[in-house]
Structure formats: C-alpha cells, structure tokens
Motif scaffolding. Structure first.
Motif, PDB file in Angstrom:
ATOM      1  N   ARG A 187      47.540  24.697   9.641  1.00 54.19           N
ATOM      2  CA  ARG A 187      46.357  25.629   9.740  1.00 54.19           C
ATOM      3  C   ARG A 187      46.166  26.098   8.386  1.00 54.19           C
ATOM      4  NH1 ARG A 187      44.401  25.597  15.064  1.00 54.19           N
ATOM      5  NH2 ARG A 187      46.098  25.054  16.577  1.00 54.19           N
ATOM      6  N   ALA A 188      45.057  25.787   7.800  1.00 54.88           N
ATOM      7  CA  ALA A 188      44.694  25.839   6.419  1.00 54.88           C
ATOM      8  C   ALA A 188      44.448  27.658   6.386  1.00 54.88           C
ATOM      9  CB  ALA A 188      43.355  25.201   5.901  1.00 54.88           C
ATOM     10  N   CYS A 189      45.248  28.199   5.813  1.00 50.91           N
ATOM     11  CA  CYS A 189      45.254  29.545   5.923  1.00 50.91           C
ATOM     12  C   CYS A 189      45.670  30.452   4.580  1.00 50.91           C
ATOM     13  CB  CYS A 189      45.483  30.345   7.221  1.00 50.91           C
ATOM     14  SG  CYS A 189      45.155  31.984   7.511  1.00 50.91           S
ATOM     15  N   ASP A 190      46.687  29.542   3.924  1.00 56.57           N
ATOM     16  CA  ASP A 190      47.430  30.304   2.880  1.00 56.57           C
ATOM     17  C   ASP A 190      46.747  30.100   1.481  1.00 56.57           C
ATOM     18  OD1 ASP A 190      49.584  31.726   2.226  1.00 56.57           O
ATOM     19  OD2 ASP A 190      51.060  30.242   2.472  1.00 56.57           O
ATOM     20  N   TYR A 191      47.490  30.803   0.577  1.00 59.63           N
ATOM     21  CA  TYR A 191      46.510  30.932  -0.837  1.00 59.63           C
ATOM     22  C   TYR A 191      46.734  29.666  -1.415  1.00 59.63           C
ATOM     23  CZ  TYR A 191      51.624  30.994  -2.304  1.00 59.63           C
ATOM     24  OH  TYR A 191      52.742  30.401  -2.650  1.00 59.63           O
ATOM     25  N   ASP A 192      47.519  28.701  -1.224  1.00 63.47           N
ATOM     26  CA  ASP A 192      47.236  27.459  -2.051  1.00 63.47           C
ATOM     27  C   ASP A 192      46.607  26.223  -1.177  1.00 63.47           C
ATOM     28  OD1 ASP A 192      49.146  27.152   0.023  1.00 63.47           O
ATOM     29  OD2 ASP A 192      50.547  25.933  -1.155  1.00 63.47           O
ATOM     30  N   ASP A 193      45.737  26.755  -0.012  1.00 65.97           N
ATOM     31  CA  ASP A 193      45.125  25.604   0.811  1.00 65.97           C
ATOM     32  C   ASP A 193      43.808  25.107   0.113  1.00 65.97           C
ATOM     33  OD1 ASP A 193      46.905  25.133   3.302  1.00 65.97           O
ATOM     34  OD2 ASP A 193      46.534  27.045   3.489  1.00 65.97           O
ATOM     35  N   ASN A 194      43.503  23.828   0.339  1.00 64.07           N
ATOM     36  CA  ASN A 194      42.410  23.451  -0.340  1.00 64.07           C
ATOM     37  C   ASN A 194      41.194  23.550   0.512  1.00 64.07           C
ATOM     38  OD1 ASN A 194      40.268  22.166  -1.799  1.00 64.07           O
ATOM     39  ND2 ASN A 194      41.539  20.384  -2.127  1.00 64.07           N
ATOM     40  N   THR A 195      40.609  24.734   0.755  1.00 67.87           N
ATOM     41  CA  THR A 195      39.509  24.961   1.630  1.00 67.87           C
ATOM     42  C   THR A 195      38.237  24.537   1.003  1.00 67.87           C
ATOM     43  OG1 THR A 195      39.712  27.207   1.162  1.00 67.87           O
ATOM     44  CG2 THR A 195      40.583  26.652   3.204  1.00 67.87           C
ATOM     45  N   VAL A 196      37.987  24.258  -0.371  1.00 68.10           N
ATOM     46  CA  VAL A 196      37.030  23.669  -1.233  1.00 68.10           C
ATOM     47  C   VAL A 196      36.741  22.334  -0.556  1.00 68.10           C
ATOM     48  CG1 VAL A 196      35.800  23.050  -3.348  1.00 68.10           C
ATOM     49  CG2 VAL A 196      37.313  24.844  -3.184  1.00 68.10           C
ATOM     50  N   LYS A 197      37.825  21.371  -0.326  1.00 73.19           N
ATOM     51  CA  LYS A 197      37.930  20.164   0.250  1.00 73.19           C
ATOM     52  C   LYS A 197      37.377  20.297   1.868  1.00 73.19           C
ATOM     53  CE  LYS A 197      40.683  16.266   1.499  1.00 73.19           C
ATOM     54  NZ  LYS A 197      42.155  15.596   1.101  1.00 73.19           N
ATOM     55  N   TRP A 198      38.191  21.303   2.308  1.00 74.35           N
ATOM     56  CA  TRP A 198      37.752  21.292   3.931  1.00 74.35           C
ATOM     57  C   TRP A 198      36.192  21.667   4.223  1.00 74.35           C
ATOM     58  CZ3 TRP A 198      40.305  21.655   8.496  1.00 74.35           C
ATOM     59  CH2 TRP A 198      39.829  22.360   9.541  1.00 74.35           C
ATOM     60  N   ALA A 199      35.667  22.478   3.193  1.00 71.69           N
ATOM     61  CA  ALA A 199      33.978  22.720   3.435  1.00 71.69           C
ATOM     62  C   ALA A 199      33.289  21.663   3.138  1.00 71.69           C
ATOM     63  CB  ALA A 199      33.809  24.108   2.772  1.00 71.69           C
ATOM     64  N   ILE A 200      33.819  20.823   2.297  1.00 71.40           N
ATOM     65  CA  ILE A 200      32.856  19.711   1.664  1.00 71.40           C
ATOM     66  C   ILE A 200      33.083  18.191   2.613  1.00 71.40           C
ATOM     67  CG2 ILE A 200      32.140  18.237  -0.196  1.00 71.40           C
ATOM     68  CD1 ILE A 200      32.897  20.540  -1.863  1.00 71.40           C
ATOM     69  N   ARG A 201      34.428  18.029   2.844  1.00 68.18           N
ATOM     70  CA  ARG A 201      34.504  16.670   3.281  1.00 68.18           C
ATOM     71  C   ARG A 201      35.663  16.808   4.254  1.00 68.18           C
ATOM     72  NH1 ARG A 201      38.256  13.748   0.093  1.00 68.18           N
ATOM     73  NH2 ARG A 201      38.787  14.616  -1.747  1.00 68.18           N
ATOM     74  N   GLY A 202      36.132  18.119   4.738  1.00 74.24           N
ATOM     75  CA  GLY A 202      37.208  17.826   5.568  1.00 74.24           C
ATOM     76  C   GLY A 202      37.053  16.877   6.886  1.00 74.24           C
ATOM     77  N   SER A 203      38.277  16.143   7.189  1.00 71.44           N
ATOM     78  CA  SER A 203      38.306  15.242   7.979  1.00 71.44           C
ATOM     79  C   SER A 203      37.978  15.637   9.489  1.00 71.44           C
ATOM     80  CB  SER A 203      39.221  14.189   8.076  1.00 71.44           C
ATOM     81  OG  SER A 203      40.787  15.241   8.071  1.00 71.44           O
ATOM     82  N   SER A 204      38.523  16.749   9.721  1.00 71.20           N
ATOM     83  CA  SER A 204      38.371  17.273  10.995  1.00 71.20           C
ATOM     84  C   SER A 204      37.307  18.247  11.186  1.00 71.20           C
ATOM     85  CB  SER A 204      39.812  18.130  11.696  1.00 71.20           C
ATOM     86  OG  SER A 204      40.080  19.140  10.585  1.00 71.20           O
ATOM     87  N   VAL A 205      36.583  18.343  10.261  1.00 66.99           N
ATOM     88  CA  VAL A 205      35.252  19.240  10.387  1.00 66.99           C
ATOM     89  C   VAL A 205      34.058  18.609  10.889  1.00 66.99           C
ATOM     90  CG1 VAL A 205      33.760  20.943   8.958  1.00 66.99           C
ATOM     91  CG2 VAL A 205      35.996  20.781   8.761  1.00 66.99           C
ATOM     92  N   PRO A 206      33.367  18.980  11.665  1.00 67.71           N
ATOM     93  CA  PRO A 206      32.138  18.196  12.210  1.00 67.71           C
ATOM     94  C   PRO A 206      31.065  18.030  11.149  1.00 67.71           C
ATOM     95  CG  PRO A 206      32.773  19.914  13.747  1.00 67.71           C
ATOM     96  CD  PRO A 206      33.417  20.131  12.480  1.00 67.71           C
ATOM     97  N   ALA A 207      30.427  16.844  11.128  1.00 65.44           N
ATOM     98  CA  ALA A 207      29.365  16.497  10.154  1.00 65.44           C
ATOM     99  C   ALA A 207      28.407  17.509  10.103  1.00 65.44           C
ATOM    100  CB  ALA A 207      28.891  15.138  10.484  1.00 65.44           C
ATOM    101  N   TRP A 208      27.803  18.171  11.080  1.00 66.48           N
ATOM    102  CA  TRP A 208      26.955  19.292  11.005  1.00 66.48           C
ATOM    103  C   TRP A 208      27.277  20.360  10.200  1.00 66.48           C
ATOM    104  CZ3 TRP A 208      27.697  24.304  12.419  1.00 66.48           C
ATOM    105  CH2 TRP A 208      28.768  24.475  13.349  1.00 66.48           C
ATOM    106  N   ALA A 209      28.687  20.807  10.518  1.00 65.07           N
ATOM    107  CA  ALA A 209      29.300  21.957   9.522  1.00 65.07           C
ATOM    108  C   ALA A 209      29.160  21.687   8.093  1.00 65.07           C
ATOM    109  CB  ALA A 209      30.578  22.194  10.148  1.00 65.07           C
ATOM    110  N   LYS A 210      29.349  20.409   7.482  1.00 65.74           N
ATOM    111  CA  LYS A 210      29.538  20.093   6.163  1.00 65.74           C
ATOM    112  C   LYS A 210      28.087  19.762   5.631  1.00 65.74           C
ATOM    113  CE  LYS A 210      32.297  17.042   7.458  1.00 65.74           C
ATOM    114  NZ  LYS A 210      33.334  15.829   7.459  1.00 65.74           N
ATOM    115  N   LEU A 211      27.059  19.518   6.401  1.00 65.62           N
ATOM    116  CA  LEU A 211      25.895  19.003   5.717  1.00 65.62           C
ATOM    117  C   LEU A 211      25.234  19.550   4.828  1.00 65.62           C
ATOM    118  CD1 LEU A 211      23.499  16.931   8.094  1.00 65.62           C
ATOM    119  CD2 LEU A 211      22.673  18.719   6.193  1.00 65.62           C
ATOM    120  N   ILE A 212      25.096  20.924   4.848  1.00 60.95           N
ATOM    121  CA  ILE A 212      24.408  21.717   3.735  1.00 60.95           C
ATOM    122  C   ILE A 212      25.059  21.625   2.580  1.00 60.95           C
ATOM    123  CG2 ILE A 212      23.249  23.890   3.241  1.00 60.95           C
ATOM    124  CD1 ILE A 212      22.754  24.632   6.019  1.00 60.95           C
TER     125      ILE A 212
END
Length: 452
Positions: A187-212
């Motif tokens: 669960r990406a929730c800690d201080y060292d988690d790469n949520t920049v990658k998660w928001a742009i190209r996270g593999s488990s993030v639906p395409a619509w959520a990353k589109l903008i």
C-alpha cells in the motif's frame, strides 16, 4: 444554520455540515485529513474543507471526539464563490460521475486531451482556457505528496459553473489514507513511496485516472510549472516548521478531552481493514501516532525530489539560501511565496527558474541585492549551483527602526587622562548611540524610557 461554525471561515449561514470520525484514520489519530486540509490553506489556490473538533452525544450517550466539517455540495461552492449561483454549478466526481447537472462538458474536455497532443502549444493553450491550471497543479501535488492510497482513481471532486464563467477546478477531499497511516509495502502510503510514478504511469491505476496529468506533462510549459510549484510547496507548504505548528495545535487543543475519548473507545476492535490494529489506549500512544505523521513530513521531501527527477528527466537540484539585513527590514518573495524567517532548506530543480522580489516593511526601503547599493529589480535565479542571496533594506528614517538585538557587554578602559577606549558587542541596529554617565563607571546600557 445561522452560525459561524468555523472560526477561520467568515461564513455564518450553512445548510448542511458533516460529522466525521476520521475515516480510515479514526483509530490512529483521527486528524490526518484535518491536518492535510489545513496545510493546504494559505499556500494553495485550492478548495478545502474547514474542520473543527466537537464532542458528540447520540441520544445522550457520550461518543467522544469527532470532526465537524463542511459538506462539499453546491452550497459549499456558492459560499466560496459568491458570484456563482448555487443552482447552476456542475459538480462531478471520480471518472466523470455526476453529482449535479451534467458530465458532458467534462467528457468533451477529456476527449480533447486524449486525442490531441499536449506538446502542441495550440492544444495546450486551449486546455488552459478550460482548466484552472494552477488549481489543478496544486491539487495534484498535494495528493502525490501525501502518498494517498485511494487516489487518483477515487476520491476526486471537480466543478465548474454551468455558465462557463470559471474554469474547471478541483476540490481537496478525503485524504485520510495517507502520511504513513500504514507501512504495508503493498500500500503506497509511506514517506519513501513513489507516488509521482503512481499518478503518471502506475500499473494498477486505471487509464482514465492518469490521463490528464500524464498528457499535460508532455507540454514543457506545464511541466516547468508543475515542477517549480512542487518545489515551492516542499520548501514552504510542507516545511516541517509549518507542519509542527499545525500538529502542535491539535496536540494542545485535544489534550484535555482525549482521556475521556480514549476511555470510551480504547477496547474497540472495530478498525478499518489493514490500516490500524486496535485503538490507542493512552494520550501518550495517541501522540506516538501523531509523531508518525510528523516523521512522514520530516522525511518525505528528499524522496519526492528523487522521484520527480527520475520520472520527469530532471538532472539535479540546487540549494538557495536567503538572508536579510536587517532581518526586520522586509520580506523576500520567491514567486508568490514569502520566505519566513525560520525558513526550511530551500531546494529547486535545474531548468526551472524562479523570481525573487523584496518587499520592504513599513519604515524601510529596499536597498539592493547582495550589497546595500545593489540592483533593486526583481531577481531571476536559474538553479545551476548552490546560491546565497542577501536582501539589504535601509530605514527611511534611521531613528524609526529599532534593533531586534541590542548591543551588549559594554566596557571601558582609561588609556590616559584624556582618552577613554570603549568596546561593546554589536547588535543588529543600523545606528550607534553611546551614552556615558559623568562621574560614574561606563558599565551600563541606556534603557528605553529614561532620560540621560
């Protein structure tokens, strides 16, 4: 409800409000979303919810501390933007699901972004007429920085007036699954988690959520604004000194009621899935949970800087040190952010210039950068090396500005019958006044309110 429910919000008429126990954070601290929302206030152009803690009774039974908050609806929007008719706002959530009016306009915008390259200046320029870009950047930065686990495919709210008098804007909402609420590696929730990658190209993030975001980052102007604004917020909004002031407020304000609240709930096992195990059983344990939030913010920025460089192709960062002479002479602004006297480490990204301006305090004028006779125009700094900048201010009337640090340790040595050597430790005043008492030792400083 004809009442000003929130002391820091000048509204005295509410049609609805919410009482929330902290959501996923209820058995950890109960204040994660409260803190996250409050940190956005004052530094981000973004709609947030105001909160205050209340004691809840249900049918006379004590139920402890909960969070009273604004309800996000059309009346909330009218309260924030009085020129907007509450009955004519388009309010959507998540993947273009309608709360009020319609999703047609938003879907048309998404289709345009999806089917037209944002690297083309004309295409991006059109999007800037539809989206409040700074608002969207601020919103996205906050969710990435908090390392929220149920975003960007959930807990999204955005709105626009139906008459198109304003652009699409995003609302901060439901951020409690964040800031090290769990250290579960899945669960990406800690201080060292790469949520920049998660928001742009996270593999488990639906395409619509990353589109903008992923598409807008193809445009160099948006990318530069996004990176620079991210640097500002890490330097100022999430400076640990500012975080401490918010956390310490709740440590103090809740301290008296917490023992009774804990007595009511300490033996419950009704926790929220994987986020917490059991309930805190003392004020000390609650403070330990709050320390987890502090630890997150204290350690987060260096990791996010690395993530930004890795994901967005930026090669380096550089430090900027700001000082003022005298310190009370005025304020230095970096773009739109005032630099506090207790500033945190200021770090900016290569290729993303910022503008420095000096705003003199009453009774002062700005004398120049680096020297007291330097250039007084706004200074553009393009990060390429660690840099020290000094802003010099001069009193308009030298007698009008009092030092914040007085001279001290005066001493005299009689060299001969006609000469007396004086010495003292300098303060930070701009003028010098030496007063000696005839017929007595010169071992006292003049005091305000006395005649000599």
């Amino acid at each position: 409800i004809p009442c000003q429910l929130f002391p820091d919000l000048p509204l005295a008429d509410f049609k609805a409000f919410k009482i929330r126990n902290g959501g996923s954070d209820w058995s950890s601290t109960g204040i994660r979303d409260v803190v996250n929302q409050q940190l956005c206030n004052g530094t981000m152009d973004i709609e947030t919810q105001r909160y205050r803690q209340v004691i809840v009774y249900i049918n006379g039974e004590y139920c402890g501390i909960s969070n009273l908050s604004e309800k996000i609806d059309e009346d909330y929007l009218h309260g924030r933007f009085h020129q907007v008719n509450s009955d004519s706002n388009v309010l959507n959530y998540n993947n273009a699901k309608v709360i009020k009016v319609s999703t047609t306009g938003y879907n048309n915008l998404i289709s345009f972004i999806d089917n037209n390259p944002m690297s083309d200046p004309a295409n991006y320029q059109y999007v800037t007429t539809q989206i409040d870009i700074l608002n969207y950047i601020n919103y996205t930065i906050s969710r990435i920085y908090y390392a929220t686990t149920d975003w960007p495919s959930n807990n999204i709210k955005y709105w626009r007036p139906q008459d198109l008098s304003m652009k699409w804007r995003w609302i901060q909402w439901d951020t409690d699954r964040s800031t090290s609420i769990t250290q579960d590696p899945n669960r990406a929730c800690d201080y060292d988690d790469n949520t920049v990658k998660w928001a742009i190209r996270g593999s488990s993030v639906p395409a619509w959520a990353k589109l903008i975001l992923s598409n807008l980052l193809e445009n160099p102007d948006f990318k530069r604004s996004f990176v620079t604004q991210f640097a500002h917020h890490m330097n100022f909004t999430y400076c640990i000194n500012r975080v401490d002031s918010v956390l310490n407020h709740y440590r103090t304000s809740l301290n008296t009621e917490l023992p009774r609240h804990i007595q009511r709930w300490q033996y419950t096992n009704d926790t929220i899935d994987y986020y917490a195990v059991g309930y805190y059983r003392s004020v000390a344990e609650w403070n330990t949970e709050v320390d987890t939030i502090r630890r997150f913010f204290n350690l987060r920025a260096p990791y996010v800087r690395e993530h930004i460089m890795d994901e967005l192709g930026i090669s380096d960062t550089f430090h900027l040190a700001i000082s003022k002479v005298p310190i009370q002479g005025g304020t230095v602004m970096i773009d739109t952010f005032p630099v506090p006297n207790n500033q945190c480490d200021l770090v900016y990204f290569e290729g993303c210039p910022v503008t420095l301006r000096a705003i003199p305090a009453p009774g002062f004028r700005f004398a120049g950068w680096t020297t007291a006779a330097g250039d007084t125009l706004p200074l553009t700094w393009s990060p390429g090396s660690d840099t020290n900048v000094v802003a010099y201010f001069t009193p308009n009337n030298p007698l009008a500005a009092e030092p914040t640090v007085n001279a001290s340790a005066p001493a005299t040595v009689l060299s001969d019958c006609t000469h007396l050597n004086l010495s003292w430790v300098r303060g930070n005043g701009t003028s010098r006044l030496i007063v000696m008492k005839i017929g007595g030792p010169g071992d006292r400083l003049p005091a305000d309110g006395n005649s000599y």
